[in-house]
Design a protein around this motif. Structure first.
Motif, PDB file in Angstrom:
ATOM      1  N   LEU A   4       0.847  -1.182   0.000  1.00 26.25           N
ATOM      2  CA  LEU A   4       0.000   0.000   0.000  1.00 26.25           C
ATOM      3  C   LEU A   4       0.886   1.238   0.000  1.00 26.25           C
ATOM      4  O   LEU A   4       1.826   1.334   0.801  1.00 26.25           O
ATOM      5  N   VAL A   5       0.570   2.163  -0.874  1.00 27.36           N
ATOM      6  CA  VAL A   5       1.320   3.419  -0.924  1.00 27.36           C
ATOM      7  C   VAL A   5       0.327   4.553  -0.723  1.00 27.36           C
ATOM      8  O   VAL A   5      -0.543   4.790  -1.571  1.00 27.36           O
ATOM      9  N   ASP A   6       0.445   5.201   0.427  1.00 29.46           N
ATOM     10  CA  ASP A   6      -0.470   6.310   0.694  1.00 29.46           C
ATOM     11  C   ASP A   6       0.228   7.641   0.468  1.00 29.46           C
ATOM     12  O   ASP A   6       1.432   7.768   0.637  1.00 29.46           O
ATOM     13  N   SER A   7      -0.566   8.616   0.067  1.00 33.78           N
ATOM     14  CA  SER A   7      -0.033   9.930  -0.283  1.00 33.78           C
ATOM     15  C   SER A   7      -1.129  10.976  -0.136  1.00 33.78           C
ATOM     16  O   SER A   7      -2.297  10.641   0.108  1.00 33.78           O
ATOM     17  N   GLY A   8      -0.741  12.240  -0.308  1.00 36.08           N
ATOM     18  CA  GLY A   8      -1.720  13.314  -0.311  1.00 36.08           C
ATOM     19  C   GLY A   8      -1.716  14.185   0.928  1.00 36.08           C
ATOM     20  O   GLY A   8      -2.448  15.175   1.000  1.00 36.08           O
ATOM     21  N   GLY A   9      -0.906  13.831   1.900  1.00 38.05           N
ATOM     22  CA  GLY A   9      -0.833  14.643   3.099  1.00 38.05           C
ATOM     23  C   GLY A   9      -0.139  15.970   2.833  1.00 38.05           C
ATOM     24  O   GLY A   9       0.391  16.212   1.754  1.00 38.05           O
ATOM     25  N   GLY A  10      -0.167  16.834   3.827  1.00 36.41           N
ATOM     26  CA  GLY A  10       0.479  18.127   3.683  1.00 36.41           C
ATOM     27  C   GLY A  10       0.091  19.064   4.802  1.00 36.41           C
ATOM     28  O   GLY A  10      -0.497  18.652   5.803  1.00 36.41           O
ATOM     29  N   ARG A  38      -5.137   6.886  11.924  1.00 40.33           N
ATOM     30  CA  ARG A  38      -4.228   7.998  12.158  1.00 40.33           C
ATOM     31  C   ARG A  38      -3.590   7.863  13.536  1.00 40.33           C
ATOM     32  O   ARG A  38      -4.148   7.246  14.432  1.00 40.33           O
ATOM     33  N   GLN A  39      -2.413   8.455  13.645  1.00 43.44           N
ATOM     34  CA  GLN A  39      -1.700   8.455  14.921  1.00 43.44           C
ATOM     35  C   GLN A  39      -1.109   9.829  15.154  1.00 43.44           C
ATOM     36  O   GLN A  39      -0.254  10.279  14.384  1.00 43.44           O
ATOM     37  N   ALA A  40      -1.577  10.463  16.204  1.00 36.73           N
ATOM     38  CA  ALA A  40      -1.062  11.771  16.590  1.00 36.73           C
ATOM     39  C   ALA A  40       0.093  11.570  17.574  1.00 36.73           C
ATOM     40  O   ALA A  40       0.177  10.520  18.233  1.00 36.73           O
ATOM     41  N   PRO A  41       0.966  12.557  17.704  1.00 35.70           N
ATOM     42  CA  PRO A  41       2.104  12.424  18.632  1.00 35.70           C
ATOM     43  C   PRO A  41       1.640  12.108  20.044  1.00 35.70           C
ATOM     44  O   PRO A  41       0.749  12.767  20.585  1.00 35.70           O
ATOM     45  N   GLY A  42       2.235  11.087  20.624  1.00 35.30           N
ATOM     46  CA  GLY A  42       1.907  10.723  21.994  1.00 35.30           C
ATOM     47  C   GLY A  42       0.596   9.991  22.171  1.00 35.30           C
ATOM     48  O   GLY A  42       0.184   9.720  23.308  1.00 35.30           O
ATOM     49  N   VAL A  93      -0.206  11.447  11.587  1.00 34.26           N
ATOM     50  CA  VAL A  93       0.215  10.633  10.446  1.00 34.26           C
ATOM     51  C   VAL A  93      -0.945   9.705  10.109  1.00 34.26           C
ATOM     52  O   VAL A  93      -1.469   9.022  10.990  1.00 34.26           O
ATOM     53  N   TYR A  94      -1.336   9.706   8.855  1.00 33.26           N
ATOM     54  CA  TYR A  94      -2.462   8.897   8.394  1.00 33.26           C
ATOM     55  C   TYR A  94      -1.930   7.683   7.634  1.00 33.26           C
ATOM     56  O   TYR A  94      -1.039   7.809   6.779  1.00 33.26           O
ATOM     57  N   TYR A  95      -2.507   6.525   7.950  1.00 33.73           N
ATOM     58  CA  TYR A  95      -2.089   5.267   7.348  1.00 33.73           C
ATOM     59  C   TYR A  95      -3.300   4.588   6.705  1.00 33.73           C
ATOM     60  O   TYR A  95      -4.360   4.519   7.319  1.00 33.73           O
ATOM     61  N   CYS A  96      -3.129   4.066   5.506  1.00 31.57           N
ATOM     62  CA  CYS A  96      -4.173   3.203   4.989  1.00 31.57           C
ATOM     63  C   CYS A  96      -3.829   1.757   5.353  1.00 31.57           C
ATOM     64  O   CYS A  96      -2.669   1.418   5.588  1.00 31.57           O
ATOM     65  N   ALA A  97      -4.857   0.945   5.427  1.00 30.06           N
ATOM     66  CA  ALA A  97      -4.694  -0.446   5.828  1.00 30.06           C
ATOM     67  C   ALA A  97      -5.665  -1.309   5.045  1.00 30.06           C
ATOM     68  O   ALA A  97      -6.738  -0.850   4.642  1.00 30.06           O
ATOM     69  N   TYR A 109      -2.106  -5.473   5.935  1.00 26.55           N
ATOM     70  CA  TYR A 109      -1.178  -4.652   5.171  1.00 26.55           C
ATOM     71  C   TYR A 109      -1.365  -3.184   5.543  1.00 26.55           C
ATOM     72  O   TYR A 109      -2.502  -2.733   5.781  1.00 26.55           O
ATOM     73  N   TRP A 110      -0.236  -2.468   5.566  1.00 31.27           N
ATOM     74  CA  TRP A 110      -0.259  -1.067   5.975  1.00 31.27           C
ATOM     75  C   TRP A 110       0.557  -0.220   5.011  1.00 31.27           C
ATOM     76  O   TRP A 110       1.599  -0.674   4.506  1.00 31.27           O
ATOM     77  N   GLY A 111       0.088   0.999   4.794  1.00 28.97           N
ATOM     78  CA  GLY A 111       0.885   1.951   4.054  1.00 28.97           C
ATOM     79  C   GLY A 111       1.969   2.538   4.940  1.00 28.97           C
ATOM     80  O   GLY A 111       2.018   2.277   6.143  1.00 28.97           O
ATOM     81  N   GLN A 112       2.820   3.343   4.334  1.00 30.49           N
ATOM     82  CA  GLN A 112       3.961   3.903   5.067  1.00 30.49           C
ATOM     83  C   GLN A 112       3.580   5.127   5.883  1.00 30.49           C
ATOM     84  O   GLN A 112       4.345   5.569   6.737  1.00 30.49           O
ATOM     85  N   GLY A 113       2.409   5.673   5.604  1.00 29.36           N
ATOM     86  CA  GLY A 113       1.940   6.834   6.345  1.00 29.36           C
ATOM     87  C   GLY A 113       2.187   8.126   5.587  1.00 29.36           C
ATOM     88  O   GLY A 113       3.175   8.272   4.867  1.00 29.36           O
ATOM     89  N   THR A 114       1.269   9.065   5.769  1.00 33.79           N
ATOM     90  CA  THR A 114       1.413  10.391   5.170  1.00 33.79           C
ATOM     91  C   THR A 114       1.017  11.424   6.228  1.00 33.79           C
ATOM     92  O   THR A 114      -0.005  11.277   6.897  1.00 33.79           O
ATOM     93  N   GLN A 115       1.852  12.448   6.380  1.00 33.70           N
ATOM     94  CA  GLN A 115       1.662  13.417   7.450  1.00 33.70           C
ATOM     95  C   GLN A 115       0.619  14.462   7.048  1.00 33.70           C
ATOM     96  O   GLN A 115       0.702  15.050   5.965  1.00 33.70           O
ATOM     97  N   VAL A 116      -0.314  14.683   7.933  1.00 28.60           N
ATOM     98  CA  VAL A 116      -1.286  15.767   7.783  1.00 28.60           C
ATOM     99  C   VAL A 116      -1.081  16.727   8.941  1.00 28.60           C
ATOM    100  O   VAL A 116      -1.149  16.320  10.103  1.00 28.60           O
ATOM    101  N   THR A 117      -0.820  17.976   8.622  1.00 26.20           N
ATOM    102  CA  THR A 117      -0.627  18.997   9.648  1.00 26.20           C
ATOM    103  C   THR A 117      -1.613  20.129   9.413  1.00 26.20           C
ATOM    104  O   THR A 117      -1.629  20.725   8.333  1.00 26.20           O
ATOM    105  N   VAL A 118      -2.429  20.394  10.421  1.00 20.15           N
ATOM    106  CA  VAL A 118      -3.398  21.473  10.345  1.00 20.15           C
ATOM    107  C   VAL A 118      -2.885  22.621  11.210  1.00 20.15           C
ATOM    108  O   VAL A 118      -2.582  22.424  12.390  1.00 20.15           O
ATOM    109  N   SER A 119      -2.783  23.785  10.613  1.00 23.45           N
ATOM    110  CA  SER A 119      -2.220  24.925  11.327  1.00 23.45           C
ATOM    111  C   SER A 119      -3.239  26.043  11.474  1.00 23.45           C
ATOM    112  O   SER A 119      -4.212  26.127  10.729  1.00 23.45           O
ATOM    113  N   SER A 120      -2.979  26.892  12.433  1.00 20.13           N
ATOM    114  CA  SER A 120      -3.860  28.037  12.658  1.00 20.13           C
ATOM    115  C   SER A 120      -3.294  29.274  11.962  1.00 20.13           C
ATOM    116  O   SER A 120      -3.919  30.304  11.934  1.00 20.13           O
TER     117      SER A 120
END
Length: 120
Positions: A4-10, A38-42, A93-97, A109-120
């Motif tokens: 699995l190859v995940d993409s599209g984060g940003g 998804r997995q957020a820090p901590g 970090v978002y992962y497809c499975a 099966y798991w993707g490598q993950g793609t980072q999504v960052t939402v800012s103010s």
């Protein structure tokens, strides 16, 4: 071997949108139910949305209902996650499975993950 190859984060501002993609290779997407985690820090990894092998049934975590949409195009061996009205707490970090089409609680099966960052 299925990959699995995940993409599209940003990086996106609060209220913005992103679309994640997950391409299945080495196998046929229609043999698998699929999900986004998804997995957020901590924090522990949590399921965000799931979709059956034929796309007829979807489920969402309460925190994303009405904002996120999971879909799939089996002809393209691809699963998508459309994310609207993004919030700071969606940062992760978002992962497809993928798992067996008839076993909706197992993911092999798991993707490598793609980072999504939402800012103010």
């Amino acid at each position: 071997q299925v990959q699995l190859v995940d993409s599209g984060g940003g990086l996106v501002q609060i209220g913005g949108s992103l679309r994640l993609s997950c391409v299945v290779s080495g196998g046929t997407a229609s043999n698998h139910h699929m999900a986004w985690f998804r997995q957020a820090p901590g924090k522990e990894r949590m399921i965000v949305a799931g979709i059956t092998w034929d796309g007829t049934h979807t489920e969402y975590a309460n925190s994303v209902k009405g904002r996120f949409t999971i879909s799939r195009d089996n002809a393209k061996n691809t699963v998508y996650l459309r994310m609207n009205s993004l919030k700071l707490e969606d940062t992760a970090v978002y992962y497809c499975a993928a798992g067996p089409k008839l076993n909706l609680v197992r993911y092999d099966y798991w993707g490598q993950g793609t980072q999504v960052t939402v800012s103010s």
